[in-house]
Structure formats: structure tokens, C-alpha cells
Scaffold this motif. Sequence first.
Motif, PDB file in Angstrom:
ATOM      1  N   UNK A  74       0.827  -1.213   0.000  1.00 32.48           N
ATOM      2  CA  UNK A  74       0.000   0.000   0.000  1.00 32.48           C
ATOM      3  C   UNK A  74       0.862   1.263   0.000  1.00 32.48           C
ATOM      4  N   UNK A  75       0.347   2.307  -0.673  1.00 36.33           N
ATOM      5  CA  UNK A  75       1.064   3.572  -0.778  1.00 36.33           C
ATOM      6  C   UNK A  75       0.718   4.499   0.379  1.00 36.33           C
ATOM      7  N   UNK A  76       1.602   5.407   0.750  1.00 36.40           N
ATOM      8  CA  UNK A  76       1.213   6.479   1.674  1.00 36.40           C
ATOM      9  C   UNK A  76       0.063   7.283   1.078  1.00 36.40           C
ATOM     10  N   UNK A  77      -0.794   7.794   1.946  1.00 31.26           N
ATOM     11  CA  UNK A  77      -2.014   8.434   1.436  1.00 31.26           C
ATOM     12  C   UNK A  77      -1.717   9.641   0.561  1.00 31.26           C
TER      13      UNK A  77
ATOM     14  N   UNK B 215       0.897  10.077  -1.402  1.00 28.19           N
ATOM     15  CA  UNK B 215       1.359   9.593  -2.704  1.00 28.19           C
ATOM     16  C   UNK B 215       0.204   9.053  -3.532  1.00 28.19           C
ATOM     17  N   UNK B 216      -0.732   8.378  -2.872  1.00 25.24           N
ATOM     18  CA  UNK B 216      -1.915   7.861  -3.569  1.00 25.24           C
ATOM     19  C   UNK B 216      -2.729   9.010  -4.155  1.00 25.24           C
TER      20      UNK B 216
ATOM     21  N   UNK C  23      -1.697  12.103  -4.703  1.00 26.26           N
ATOM     22  CA  UNK C  23      -0.909  12.882  -5.648  1.00 26.26           C
ATOM     23  C   UNK C  23      -0.993  12.286  -7.046  1.00 26.26           C
ATOM     24  N   UNK C  24      -0.931  10.962  -7.137  1.00 26.68           N
ATOM     25  CA  UNK C  24      -1.056  10.319  -8.445  1.00 26.68           C
ATOM     26  C   UNK C  24      -2.442  10.554  -9.037  1.00 26.68           C
ATOM     27  N   UNK C  25      -3.487  10.436  -8.213  1.00 28.85           N
ATOM     28  CA  UNK C  25      -4.844  10.671  -8.695  1.00 28.85           C
ATOM     29  C   UNK C  25      -5.029  12.118  -9.134  1.00 28.85           C
ATOM     30  N   UNK C  26      -4.347  13.042  -8.481  1.00 28.84           N
ATOM     31  CA  UNK C  26      -4.473  14.455  -8.824  1.00 28.84           C
ATOM     32  C   UNK C  26      -3.929  14.821 -10.177  1.00 28.84           C
TER      33      UNK C  26
ATOM     34  N   UNK D 133      -3.924   2.109  -0.210  1.00 32.45           N
ATOM     35  CA  UNK D 133      -3.248   3.148   0.559  1.00 32.45           C
ATOM     36  C   UNK D 133      -3.474   2.953   2.052  1.00 32.45           C
ATOM     37  N   UNK D 134      -2.657   3.631   2.826  1.00 29.94           N
ATOM     38  CA  UNK D 134      -2.776   3.633   4.286  1.00 29.94           C
ATOM     39  C   UNK D 134      -3.552   4.880   4.687  1.00 29.94           C
TER      40      UNK D 134
END
Length: 330
Positions: free
Chosen positions: A242-245, A247-248, A250-253, A272-273
Amino acid sequence: MIDVVLQHSACPSESPEPFSGPAVEHAPAPCIQRLPPEILVEIFRFYGAERHARNAALIPWPIELPSEHACSWIPLMLICRLWRDIGLDTPTLWREIEVKRRLEWLQLALTRSKDAPLTLIFYPGNMAHVTVPLLRPHGHRIRKLVLPPFIFPAHGQKIDLPFFLPLLRTRLTLLDELVIVAAAETPDLHKLAGRTMLPLSERHYPALRTLRLARAALLWTPSVISRLTCLDLRACVIHGPPLPHDQFLSALGTCLNLVELRLLDSFISFATVIPAFPVTNPLCALPKLRELTIGDEPAVISWFISSLRLPEFTTIETVECVPAAMGRST
């Protein structure tokens, strides 16, 4: 008066005068035979769409497929020779190909479609090892690719996805929509994260805009998702831990053109966490999003929605899921 008529008809030396009435004209061809070819092609397509609507309930896949029922217009070729010629000589009518167990049909459709963009819909079966070599030379024409639920062998061996990898790893420059159902039944999502990773980067599919995956693993990076307008994930996980929240999000943005987003079956919990502290400022802006569907735990749904900056016209649908065992904060 009667005598004159009898005398005239009895005279053998007189020949009858030539007929001076109007010439006989042939009846015009029926209107249906005088339609231009462009109209006839539209009739073929409309007929195919109607047949698809009647057969849509027979498609066993969990993802709704917007495609027409491929080549269901063929019965129209029996109407007359003109209509048969229209069917044979119009490449765009052959651009949607259902890949089943008849290799001859695939070869015929590839030939008659000429250079038209292709939609390929695979049905369950073990034909990939035969059909993929035929399709790779046409990779530059594939605009939509639909792969069916793959069959898990009885003894836990790998699924049939590796048979499709030579095609999926080809640079498909025209591919706009990709639909993959990577398992016949929902697998253990913990094990799914370590399975074969799909090549979804912009390097492979520069034109990809619609991505619909079920029971598959993917990389959650801008190179995979930033160019999408539709992202539909069902029973999916990210590849790796799972990714840090931040980073998760940021990619979606980076998905500034995203219009439709579906994250179902606890995808967020597995990806994600979730932080223990509440969100004070939205971290992710999706300025064009119109439809958002989330299936997860209530706490996860609340965190995710509060992390987004959405336009006023966005419609939101939520589906409560049972607690996930990975990717949650404690």
C-alpha cells in the motif's frame, strides 16, 4: 355506321395505322434500392445495435460493455445482391470482431476490415495462443480491446493472461479503451497484488482514455492513470505494498481530464494507508469529474471524499463494503 366498320375491317389490302399513343415506361426501382450506400451502411449499423440491445443480458462479464454486437447485421446480406455487396465491401462494418473458437472467422474479418480501426472482443476459451500471433501485425489498428474472465486451472497454476502479454506489450498506438477481467471468480486480493503486472503506461498505449479492470493488479502512477477520462476498477489492487495516502492522492491528482471514476470492492483500503487524523484541506482536485462511485468502508469513503476537490456538478454514489484487511490504519 355498322356497315362502314364491317367494310373497313374486311378489306385485306389496308394495313392498320401504326400506334401513336404514349410510350410504355418501365416502373421505377423501389425506393429501398435507390438509397445511397451511406444510408444503407447506417441501416446495417442500426440493425446491429438493436440486436446487441436484445442480447446484452447474455454477456456474462461484470463490466458493462458499450460495444455493439459485432457483425450481427450479417442476415441483412440475404435481402438482395446490392445489400450483400454493401456488407462485403464496407470495411467499417467488419471493424468489431468477436474472437471465439473459429479462427477462419477472425482471418476473414481482419481481411475485410482492411485498414479500419478494430474493436476486439475475446470470449472465454483457450484461443489466445493461436489468435495473438495473427493480431500482432494489426496492433496499430486496435482501438478497443476487451479480454474476458480468464480461467483459473484447478491446481492453482497461473492464469491464461501470459498468452495475451505478447499482444498487450505491443505498442498499441490507437488503443482508446481497454477492458480486462483477469479472473473468472474473485481471487484472494492479497495474492492478486503479486501477479503479472499489466503494461498500462503511456509508452505502450499513448491514446488510452478508458480503462476498465476487474480482479487485476496495476501500478498506481501518473504514467498509468494521468491521461484517462474514465477509470473503472472492480476487485482490483495496486501492484506492491500500500502507498502512503499523500502519494496515492498525488497520483490521482494528475488526472485532470477524468470524467468518470469507479473504485469498488475496497480498492482504496487495499491501495493506501488511511491516516488517523482528519483532512483539513482537500489534497486532490479533479476539475472535470462528473461521476464518482466508491465501494469501501464508511470511514474510508468519508476520508476519500473529504480529500477531493470536486466541481459542483459531480454526482457521488457510495457502496458500503465489509472491512478490508490490508491498507487500513489501526
